[in-house]
Write a protein that holds these residues in place. Structure first.
Motif, short mmCIF file in Angstrom:
data_model
loop_
_atom_site.label_atom_id
_atom_site.label_comp_id
_atom_site.label_asym_id
_atom_site.label_seq_id
_atom_site.Cartn_x
_atom_site.Cartn_y
_atom_site.Cartn_z
N ILE A 124 -3.05 -3.88 2.16
CA ILE A 124 -3.98 -3.20 1.27
C ILE A 124 -3.69 -3.58 -0.18
O ILE A 124 -4.60 -3.91 -0.94
CB ILE A 124 -3.92 -1.67 1.45
CG1 ILE A 124 -4.57 -1.28 2.77
CG2 ILE A 124 -4.60 -0.94 0.29
CD1 ILE A 124 -4.46 0.19 3.10
N ARG A 125 -2.41 -3.54 -0.57
CA ARG A 125 -2.04 -3.92 -1.94
C ARG A 125 -2.48 -5.35 -2.25
O ARG A 125 -3.02 -5.63 -3.32
CB ARG A 125 -0.53 -3.79 -2.13
CG ARG A 125 -0.08 -2.41 -2.38
CD ARG A 125 1.42 -2.36 -2.76
NE ARG A 125 1.96 -1.09 -2.39
CZ ARG A 125 2.78 -0.86 -1.37
NH1 ARG A 125 3.20 -1.87 -0.63
NH2 ARG A 125 3.20 0.34 -1.09
N ASN A 126 -2.23 -6.26 -1.32
CA ASN A 126 -2.59 -7.66 -1.54
C ASN A 126 -4.10 -7.84 -1.66
O ASN A 126 -4.57 -8.58 -2.53
CB ASN A 126 -2.05 -8.54 -0.41
CG ASN A 126 -0.55 -8.64 -0.43
OD1 ASN A 126 0.09 -8.45 -1.46
ND2 ASN A 126 0.04 -8.94 0.71
N CYS A 127 -4.85 -7.16 -0.80
CA CYS A 127 -6.32 -7.27 -0.87
C CYS A 127 -6.86 -6.70 -2.17
O CYS A 127 -7.76 -7.28 -2.78
CB CYS A 127 -6.95 -6.56 0.33
SG CYS A 127 -6.70 -7.41 1.88
N LYS A 128 -6.32 -5.57 -2.61
CA LYS A 128 -6.76 -4.98 -3.88
C LYS A 128 -6.45 -5.90 -5.04
O LYS A 128 -7.29 -6.09 -5.93
CB LYS A 128 -6.07 -3.63 -4.11
CG LYS A 128 -6.62 -2.50 -3.30
CD LYS A 128 -5.89 -1.22 -3.67
CE LYS A 128 -6.44 -0.02 -2.98
NZ LYS A 128 -5.79 1.23 -3.42
N LEU A 129 -5.26 -6.47 -5.03
CA LEU A 129 -4.86 -7.37 -6.11
C LEU A 129 -5.74 -8.62 -6.16
O LEU A 129 -6.20 -9.02 -7.23
CB LEU A 129 -3.39 -7.76 -5.96
CG LEU A 129 -2.82 -8.68 -7.03
CD1 LEU A 129 -2.86 -8.01 -8.40
CD2 LEU A 129 -1.41 -9.09 -6.68
N LYS A 130 -5.99 -9.22 -5.00
CA LYS A 130 -6.84 -10.42 -4.96
C LYS A 130 -8.25 -10.11 -5.44
O LYS A 130 -8.85 -10.89 -6.19
CB LYS A 130 -6.89 -10.98 -3.54
CG LYS A 130 -5.63 -11.67 -3.12
CD LYS A 130 -5.73 -12.14 -1.69
CE LYS A 130 -4.39 -12.65 -1.19
NZ LYS A 130 -4.43 -12.99 0.24
N TRP A 132 -12.72 -4.44 -1.33
CA TRP A 132 -11.55 -5.17 -0.85
C TRP A 132 -11.26 -4.96 0.62
O TRP A 132 -10.37 -5.58 1.19
CB TRP A 132 -10.31 -4.78 -1.67
CG TRP A 132 -10.14 -3.33 -1.88
CD1 TRP A 132 -10.57 -2.61 -2.96
CD2 TRP A 132 -9.51 -2.39 -1.01
NE1 TRP A 132 -10.24 -1.28 -2.80
CE2 TRP A 132 -9.58 -1.12 -1.62
CE3 TRP A 132 -8.87 -2.50 0.21
CZ2 TRP A 132 -9.06 0.02 -1.03
CZ3 TRP A 132 -8.35 -1.37 0.80
CH2 TRP A 132 -8.44 -0.13 0.17
N TRP A 133 -12.02 -4.11 1.31
CA TRP A 133 -11.76 -3.83 2.72
C TRP A 133 -12.19 -5.01 3.58
O TRP A 133 -13.20 -5.65 3.33
CB TRP A 133 -12.50 -2.57 3.16
CG TRP A 133 -11.97 -2.06 4.46
CD1 TRP A 133 -12.46 -2.29 5.70
CD2 TRP A 133 -10.81 -1.24 4.64
NE1 TRP A 133 -11.70 -1.67 6.64
CE2 TRP A 133 -10.67 -1.02 6.02
CE3 TRP A 133 -9.89 -0.68 3.77
CZ2 TRP A 133 -9.64 -0.25 6.56
CZ3 TRP A 133 -8.87 0.08 4.31
CH2 TRP A 133 -8.75 0.29 5.68
N SER A 134 -11.42 -5.29 4.62
CA SER A 134 -11.74 -6.40 5.52
C SER A 134 -11.56 -5.97 6.97
O SER A 134 -11.01 -4.91 7.26
CB SER A 134 -10.84 -7.60 5.22
OG SER A 134 -9.51 -7.31 5.55
N SER A 135 -12.02 -6.80 7.88
CA SER A 135 -11.86 -6.50 9.30
C SER A 135 -10.39 -6.54 9.72
O SER A 135 -9.98 -5.81 10.64
CB SER A 135 -12.69 -7.46 10.15
OG SER A 135 -12.28 -8.79 9.90
N ASP A 136 -9.59 -7.35 9.05
CA ASP A 136 -8.15 -7.38 9.34
C ASP A 136 -7.51 -6.03 9.02
O ASP A 136 -6.63 -5.56 9.75
CB ASP A 136 -7.45 -8.47 8.53
CG ASP A 136 -7.88 -9.87 8.94
OD1 ASP A 136 -8.35 -10.03 10.08
OD2 ASP A 136 -7.75 -10.78 8.10
N LEU A 137 -7.94 -5.41 7.93
CA LEU A 137 -7.42 -4.10 7.57
C LEU A 137 -7.84 -3.04 8.60
O LEU A 137 -7.07 -2.13 8.90
CB LEU A 137 -7.90 -3.69 6.18
CG LEU A 137 -7.22 -4.40 5.02
CD1 LEU A 137 -7.90 -4.03 3.70
CD2 LEU A 137 -5.75 -4.07 4.97
N THR A 138 -9.04 -3.19 9.13
CA THR A 138 -9.49 -2.25 10.15
C THR A 138 -8.62 -2.35 11.39
O THR A 138 -8.21 -1.33 11.96
CB THR A 138 -10.96 -2.54 10.53
OG1 THR A 138 -11.76 -2.46 9.35
CG2 THR A 138 -11.47 -1.55 11.56
#
Length: 101
Positions: free
Chosen positions: A55-61, A6-12
């Motif tokens: 992070i929560r939204n990415c994990k959920l998606k 679920w990690w993305s460049s936006d999270l970085t």
């Protein structure tokens, strides 16, 4: 180390911004700059909350996509086992320790 799916460049980018704000807050506290302290605290808290929510939204998606893809193909498969606690974390950690040796 294996990256999480679920990690993305936006999270970085958000993580870097949050860490910079935290460092800046630490500098301001160390130098006793009371006039800048409140602004630094609010900036850090806003970035931290935005980062955690993302992070929560990415994990959920990612979980929803996984369930939609895998859960629809095999109703008694991995999704069922995860939700019914049929898979234990101890079993997974033991397997990782075996692979290290």
């Amino acid at each position: 180390m294996k990256a999480v799916p679920w990690w993305s460049s936006d999270l970085t980018v958000l993580r870097r911004q949050t860490m910079k704000a935290r460092e800046e807050l630490g500098r301001i506290r160390k130098e006793n700059k009371a006039d800048q302290k409140l602004n630094a605290i609010t900036t850090y808290r806003d970035l931290r909350n935005k980062y955690k929510n993302e992070i929560r939204n990415c994990k959920l998606k990612t979980w929803q996509n996984f369930v939609a893809e895998i859960g629809n193909t095999d109703p008694w498969g991995i999704v069922y086992k995860i939700l019914r606690n049929k898979i234990r974390n101890n079993d997974i950690s033991c397997d990782r320790n075996r692979n290290r040796n």
